[in-house]
Design an enzyme around this catalytic site. Sequence first.
Site, PDB file in Angstrom:
ATOM      1  N   GLU A 177     -15.183 -24.986 -31.755  1.00 16.10           N
ATOM      2  CA  GLU A 177     -15.780 -25.421 -32.656  1.00 16.10           C
ATOM      3  C   GLU A 177     -17.318 -24.287 -33.282  1.00 16.10           C
ATOM      4  O   GLU A 177     -18.111 -24.806 -32.592  1.00 16.10           O
ATOM      5  CB  GLU A 177     -16.506 -26.970 -32.710  1.00 16.10           C
ATOM      6  N   LYS A 219     -12.077 -25.765 -34.991  1.00 20.90           N
ATOM      7  CA  LYS A 219     -12.717 -26.715 -35.753  1.00 20.90           C
ATOM      8  C   LYS A 219     -13.847 -25.911 -36.440  1.00 20.90           C
ATOM      9  O   LYS A 219     -14.625 -25.552 -35.897  1.00 20.90           O
ATOM     10  CB  LYS A 219     -13.047 -27.804 -34.821  1.00 20.90           C
TER      11      LYS A 219
END
Length: 336
Positions: A177, A219
């Site tokens: 992420e 992500k």
Amino acid sequence: MSIEQLAETAQAMVAPGKGIIAIDESNTTIGKRFAAVGIENSEEHRRAYRELLLTVPRLSEHVSGAILYDETLRQSTRAGVPFAKYLADHGIIPGIKVDKGTTALAGFPGELVTEGLDGLRGRLEEYYRLGARFAKWRAVITIGDDIPTGTCIEVNAHALARYAALCQEQGLVPMVEPEVLMDGSHDIETAYEVTEAVLRSLFGALYEQNVLLEGTILKSSMVVSGKDCEEQAGIQEVAESTLMCLKSTVPAILPGVVFLSGGQEDEDATAHLDAMNRLGPNPWALSFSYGRAMQQAALKLWAKDMAGNAKKARDAVYARARANGQAALGQWQGEY
Ligand code: 13P
């Protein structure tokens, strides 16, 4: 762990019409969320709140996985069932946040680097034993005057790749992420340029460090206007810009991209995802991994009357899961 098993888990995380619920706030962050609605930040409140979220009836219709925090992975339902077991028994894959948060990047004022690599192999081994099958690491990129620098982007990408390689070694799917923050007055073009540079650097680092993309989930933040930008891009522009940015940087072999909500209004997060899926077919599944956009309505209800509003709060989580699950298919009924 074979790549086939990692790939199978990654595929299951982005199964059609399903996404992830992020309930991995650190004790400090959940404390801020609780304080905003007048709840004391005690261990029992944190446990009870997470139990409320994880035991929403029929959640697995739209939710494939849940990201937990270290403390939560060690907690149980009131009836004594460990959360990880409860989730697995109900068709939801348990995940864990494994970074240790951000710290100021020395020599680069205003920029952050994420820590947590020391001892990570041992922690991952334990998390796997506790039932986790995927792990998240969040890097934070800030847009401002003369930032982000190339150095900040590179050191964060390097750390993400190191953690991802360790995850795969230990049988956990890395959910990488790199969050480009919405904070600031920058326009959507700037968000695009920064996100493009960040993703390019990330996928370069993953390649350099032998991370297998078939067993990895990205992500990502969406490409949006800064929160304080006078001109706010509309739903369609955000969807088109985000897709264009992903298509030019993310290899097609990756099973899926899930988005964070990052402070967007609940319905905007849903509409953006829905619009992107309507623009498909896309090379990868596009779904959600929302924290606030899944929880905030429920938290407000629960804060008013914990026992009395439990059902209403659960219904609110289910409604958000259902809407986002439909958006993951480009079939949301909402208007935008
Ligand atoms: P938000 O959807 O609230 O941004 O949280 C998702 C997340 O896990 C950020 O790391």
